[in-house]
Design a protein around this motif. Structure first.
Motif, mmCIF file in Angstrom:
data_model
loop_
_atom_site.group_PDB
_atom_site.id
_atom_site.type_symbol
_atom_site.label_atom_id
_atom_site.label_comp_id
_atom_site.label_asym_id
_atom_site.label_seq_id
_atom_site.Cartn_x
_atom_site.Cartn_y
_atom_site.Cartn_z
ATOM 1 N N SER A 94 0.878 -1.201 0.056
ATOM 2 C CA SER A 94 -0.097 -0.082 -0.034
ATOM 3 C C SER A 94 0.987 1.114 0.012
ATOM 4 C CB SER A 94 -0.865 -0.032 1.172
ATOM 5 O OG SER A 94 -0.163 0.338 2.474
ATOM 6 N N VAL A 95 0.364 2.257 -0.318
ATOM 7 C CA VAL A 95 1.159 3.534 -0.551
ATOM 8 C C VAL A 95 -0.079 4.740 0.243
ATOM 9 C CG1 VAL A 95 0.555 4.216 -2.951
ATOM 10 C CG2 VAL A 95 2.632 5.268 -1.538
ATOM 11 N N SER A 96 0.679 5.754 0.937
ATOM 12 C CA SER A 96 -0.325 6.532 1.404
ATOM 13 C C SER A 96 0.507 7.779 1.583
ATOM 14 C CB SER A 96 -0.916 6.237 2.647
ATOM 15 O OG SER A 96 0.167 5.785 3.663
ATOM 16 N N GLY A 97 -0.233 8.957 1.959
ATOM 17 C CA GLY A 97 0.463 10.228 2.037
ATOM 18 C C GLY A 97 -0.297 11.528 2.282
ATOM 19 N N THR A 98 0.113 12.520 2.326
ATOM 20 C CA THR A 98 -0.647 13.753 2.337
ATOM 21 C C THR A 98 -0.300 14.898 1.330
ATOM 22 O OG1 THR A 98 -0.805 13.370 4.744
ATOM 23 C CG2 THR A 98 -1.500 15.618 4.072
ATOM 24 N N GLY B 66 0.365 2.777 -14.997
ATOM 25 C CA GLY B 66 0.347 1.457 -15.404
ATOM 26 C C GLY B 66 -0.478 0.356 -14.664
ATOM 27 N N THR B 67 -1.409 1.014 -13.939
ATOM 28 C CA THR B 67 -2.293 -0.075 -13.123
ATOM 29 C C THR B 67 -3.808 0.710 -13.242
ATOM 30 O OG1 THR B 67 -2.248 1.044 -10.974
ATOM 31 C CG2 THR B 67 -0.584 -0.305 -11.293
ATOM 32 N N ASN B 68 -4.644 0.065 -12.769
ATOM 33 C CA ASN B 68 -6.300 0.827 -12.343
ATOM 34 C C ASN B 68 -6.472 1.032 -11.317
ATOM 35 O OD1 ASN B 68 -6.337 -1.898 -11.153
ATOM 36 N ND2 ASN B 68 -8.220 -2.199 -12.363
ATOM 37 N N ARG B 69 -5.330 1.186 -10.362
ATOM 38 C CA ARG B 69 -5.354 1.565 -8.913
ATOM 39 C C ARG B 69 -5.305 3.193 -8.902
ATOM 40 N NH1 ARG B 69 -6.999 -3.006 -6.653
ATOM 41 N NH2 ARG B 69 -5.420 -4.869 -7.180
ATOM 42 N N GLY B 70 -6.000 3.638 -8.138
ATOM 43 C CA GLY B 70 -5.995 5.179 -7.668
ATOM 44 C C GLY B 70 -6.968 5.315 -6.588
ATOM 45 N N TYR C 261 6.851 1.714 -8.129
ATOM 46 C CA TYR C 261 5.722 2.520 -8.891
ATOM 47 C C TYR C 261 6.044 3.952 -8.961
ATOM 48 C CZ TYR C 261 3.145 -1.854 -7.664
ATOM 49 O OH TYR C 261 2.846 -3.257 -7.611
ATOM 50 N N VAL C 262 5.135 4.376 -10.012
ATOM 51 C CA VAL C 262 5.287 5.945 -10.141
ATOM 52 C C VAL C 262 3.657 6.300 -9.958
ATOM 53 C CG1 VAL C 262 5.488 7.815 -12.041
ATOM 54 C CG2 VAL C 262 7.033 5.682 -11.656
ATOM 55 N N LEU C 263 3.505 7.611 -9.137
ATOM 56 C CA LEU C 263 2.213 8.101 -8.888
ATOM 57 C C LEU C 263 2.247 9.250 -9.782
ATOM 58 C CD1 LEU C 263 2.101 8.041 -4.991
ATOM 59 C CD2 LEU C 263 1.246 6.364 -6.703
ATOM 60 N N GLU C 264 0.962 9.230 -10.392
ATOM 61 C CA GLU C 264 0.416 10.314 -11.364
ATOM 62 C C GLU C 264 -0.468 11.089 -10.580
ATOM 63 O OE1 GLU C 264 -1.308 11.090 -15.674
ATOM 64 O OE2 GLU C 264 -0.578 9.376 -15.281
ATOM 65 N N VAL C 265 -0.013 12.522 -10.124
ATOM 66 C CA VAL C 265 -0.837 13.360 -9.212
ATOM 67 C C VAL C 265 -1.540 14.283 -10.089
ATOM 68 C CG1 VAL C 265 -0.965 14.716 -7.325
ATOM 69 C CG2 VAL C 265 0.625 12.630 -7.249
ATOM 70 N N LEU D 42 -4.476 6.959 0.208
ATOM 71 C CA LEU D 42 -4.259 5.638 0.722
ATOM 72 C C LEU D 42 -4.690 4.750 -0.662
ATOM 73 C CD1 LEU D 42 -3.292 3.345 2.482
ATOM 74 C CD2 LEU D 42 -5.453 3.242 3.377
ATOM 75 N N ILE D 43 -3.874 3.983 -1.323
ATOM 76 C CA ILE D 43 -4.117 3.089 -2.223
ATOM 77 C C ILE D 43 -3.447 1.730 -1.767
ATOM 78 C CG2 ILE D 43 -3.294 2.497 -4.573
ATOM 79 C CD1 ILE D 43 -2.784 5.528 -5.098
ATOM 80 N N GLN D 44 -4.350 0.790 -1.526
ATOM 81 C CA GLN D 44 -4.083 -0.590 -1.226
ATOM 82 C C GLN D 44 -4.024 -1.610 -2.369
ATOM 83 O OE1 GLN D 44 -7.291 -0.544 1.825
ATOM 84 N NE2 GLN D 44 -5.692 -0.204 3.557
ATOM 85 N N ASN D 45 -3.600 -2.824 -1.795
ATOM 86 C CA ASN D 45 -3.671 -3.863 -2.452
ATOM 87 C C ASN D 45 -2.737 -3.849 -3.920
ATOM 88 O OD1 ASN D 45 -5.820 -5.180 -1.007
ATOM 89 N ND2 ASN D 45 -7.285 -4.137 -1.910
ATOM 90 N N LEU D 46 -1.467 -3.195 -3.715
ATOM 91 C CA LEU D 46 -0.702 -3.360 -4.690
ATOM 92 C C LEU D 46 0.505 -4.586 -4.487
ATOM 93 C CD1 LEU D 46 0.029 0.477 -4.737
ATOM 94 C CD2 LEU D 46 -0.865 -0.702 -6.389
#
Length: 67
Positions: A13-17, A36-40, A59-63, A50-54
């Protein structure tokens, strides 16, 4: 958008503020996608996300934010 590298987390999982760079205020409604995934997710009232189940890996996050 802004691209943030995320390296080697084992928790699946990845999380932040997310805050405004100028004011430090938390940002509501920021879209955070794992490239590159369908997670967001979208940041909450306090700027938290919070993004879980990775799978473990890099990974690269697109914000993106409109406001």
């Amino acid at each position: 958008g802004v691209f943030l590298p995320v390296l080697g987390f084992a928790q699946q999982s990845v999380s932040g503020t997310i805050t405004d760079a100028d004011t430090g205020e938390p940002l509501l409604g920021v879209t955070v996608l794992v490239q590159g995934t369908n997670r967001g997710t979208v940041s909450d009232f306090d700027g938290n996300y919070l993004i879980q189940n990775l799978d473990a890996g890099d990974y690269v996050l697109e914000v993106s934010y409109t406001g």
